[in-house]
Design a protein around this motif. Structure first.
Motif, mmCIF file in Angstrom:
data_model
loop_
_atom_site.group_PDB
_atom_site.id
_atom_site.type_symbol
_atom_site.label_atom_id
_atom_site.label_comp_id
_atom_site.label_asym_id
_atom_site.label_seq_id
_atom_site.Cartn_x
_atom_site.Cartn_y
_atom_site.Cartn_z
ATOM 1 N N GLU A 81 0.823 -1.085 -0.065
ATOM 2 C CA GLU A 81 -0.032 0.087 -0.112
ATOM 3 C C GLU A 81 1.038 1.186 0.115
ATOM 4 O O GLU A 81 0.528 2.212 -0.807
ATOM 5 N N ASP A 82 1.894 1.281 1.001
ATOM 6 C CA ASP A 82 2.696 2.506 0.999
ATOM 7 C C ASP A 82 3.586 2.691 -0.293
ATOM 8 O O ASP A 82 3.736 3.668 -1.123
ATOM 9 N N MET A 83 4.190 1.429 -0.906
ATOM 10 C CA MET A 83 4.945 1.521 -2.150
ATOM 11 C C MET A 83 3.919 2.090 -3.276
ATOM 12 O O MET A 83 4.138 3.096 -3.910
ATOM 13 N N GLN A 84 2.671 1.584 -3.506
ATOM 14 C CA GLN A 84 1.756 2.223 -4.558
ATOM 15 C C GLN A 84 1.432 3.548 -4.273
ATOM 16 O O GLN A 84 1.540 4.552 -5.112
ATOM 17 N N PHE A 85 1.222 4.095 -2.996
ATOM 18 C CA PHE A 85 0.861 5.356 -2.741
ATOM 19 C C PHE A 85 2.143 6.351 -3.035
ATOM 20 O O PHE A 85 1.923 7.512 -3.616
ATOM 21 N N LEU A 86 3.214 5.791 -2.534
ATOM 22 C CA LEU A 86 4.455 6.636 -3.009
ATOM 23 C C LEU A 86 4.734 6.732 -4.284
ATOM 24 O O LEU A 86 5.310 7.799 -4.873
ATOM 25 N N GLN A 87 4.545 5.681 -5.262
ATOM 26 C CA GLN A 87 4.735 5.901 -6.518
ATOM 27 C C GLN A 87 3.620 6.612 -7.231
ATOM 28 O O GLN A 87 4.229 7.318 -7.953
ATOM 29 N N ASP A 88 2.508 6.836 -6.545
ATOM 30 C CA ASP A 88 1.400 7.819 -7.321
ATOM 31 C C ASP A 88 1.783 9.116 -6.958
ATOM 32 O O ASP A 88 1.560 10.029 -7.818
ATOM 33 N N LYS A 89 2.370 9.451 -5.890
ATOM 34 C CA LYS A 89 2.477 10.840 -5.302
ATOM 35 C C LYS A 89 3.891 11.285 -5.592
ATOM 36 O O LYS A 89 4.142 12.525 -5.849
ATOM 37 N N THR A 90 4.990 10.431 -5.784
ATOM 38 C CA THR A 90 6.227 11.146 -5.955
ATOM 39 C C THR A 90 6.847 10.663 -7.214
ATOM 40 O O THR A 90 7.782 11.360 -7.636
ATOM 41 N N GLN A 91 6.038 9.890 -8.343
ATOM 42 C CA GLN A 91 6.691 9.625 -9.585
ATOM 43 C C GLN A 91 7.779 8.793 -9.641
ATOM 44 O O GLN A 91 8.738 8.729 -10.448
ATOM 45 N N LEU A 92 8.315 8.260 -8.277
ATOM 46 C CA LEU A 92 9.602 7.525 -8.188
ATOM 47 C C LEU A 92 9.251 6.185 -8.444
ATOM 48 O O LEU A 92 8.212 5.583 -8.365
ATOM 49 N N ASP A 93 10.152 5.181 -9.108
ATOM 50 C CA ASP A 93 9.986 3.693 -9.457
ATOM 51 C C ASP A 93 10.149 2.879 -8.024
ATOM 52 O O ASP A 93 10.710 3.506 -7.102
ATOM 53 N N LYS A 94 9.726 1.597 -7.879
ATOM 54 C CA LYS A 94 9.812 0.851 -6.928
ATOM 55 C C LYS A 94 11.249 0.762 -6.437
ATOM 56 O O LYS A 94 11.337 0.911 -5.234
ATOM 57 N N ASP A 95 12.174 0.484 -7.264
ATOM 58 C CA ASP A 95 13.594 0.359 -6.899
ATOM 59 C C ASP A 95 14.004 1.610 -6.016
ATOM 60 O O ASP A 95 14.860 1.350 -4.959
#
Length: 191
Positions: free
Chosen positions: A22-36
């Motif tokens: 959930e945090d990974m998806q949220f942060l990807q959506d909000k920061t435009q950073l990739d998973k790695d």
């Protein structure tokens, strides 16, 4: 600043801890950073903050290393309060990443909204003169500049309080700042 902050937070490499989906998806959506990238930041955050939370004391100590010539205590307390969006007294990884994103890669509007929250010390949705004086003074202390900040705070407040009601709303703050390079310089401590 963020290169130095990144060095402090990231520490050594390694570690196998994983961030929640959930945090990974949220942060990807909000920061435009990739998973790695997010995972790398998370591992560095956990190395420096094994509890998963950054305390105010540790945050202030880190800021003091970045601004060794001045007194960063008051300014870093304002920054900490702005990062700690849920008012828990600590900064978790999600709060840390969102604040880092807004302050480094956010739109001008996002940065100004974040700056407004820093100046709105009591969180009531408007800035009173004493709040402006407190934060402007903290900026000058951090930079090691003596005196003159009360006048700068009054100048800044007078420019922003467009309807002369003794309060600066977020709309007034953003509108005035986005149109005035001198104000942006003052907000950034460049007087």
């Amino acid at each position: 600043f963020y290169k130095r902050f990144n060095f402090e937070i990231m520490g050594n490499s390694g570690g196998k801890d994983k961030i929640s989906k959930e945090d990974m998806q949220f942060l990807q959506d909000k920061t435009q950073l990739d998973k790695d990238s997010i995972q790398e930041w998370y591992e560095g955050f956990l190395r420096d903050c094994p509890s998963g939370e950054l305390s105010q004391t540790k945050f202030i100590a880190m800021y003091s290393k970045i601004f060794p010539s001045g007194n960063a205590d008051n300014f870093s307390q304002n920054i900490f309060r702005t990062f700690d969006t849920n008012n828990s007294g600590t900064i978790d990884f999600r709060e840390f990443m969102l604040a880092l994103h807004v302050t480094s890669k956010g739109s001008p509007e996002e940065k100004l909204a974040w700056a407004f929250r820093m100046y709105d010390v009591d969180g009531n949705g408007s800035i009173e003169f004493n709040e402006m004086k407190r934060v402007v003074g903290a900026v000058y202390e951090m930079l090691g500049t003596e005196g003159g900040h009360a006048g700068k705070a009054q100048e800044l407040f007078d420019k922003m309080d467009q309807n002369s009601d003794g309060l600066v709303s977020q709309d007034e703050f953003v509108e005035v700042c986005s149109k005035d390079q001198d104000l942006l310089n003052i907000l950034q401590g460049k007087s």
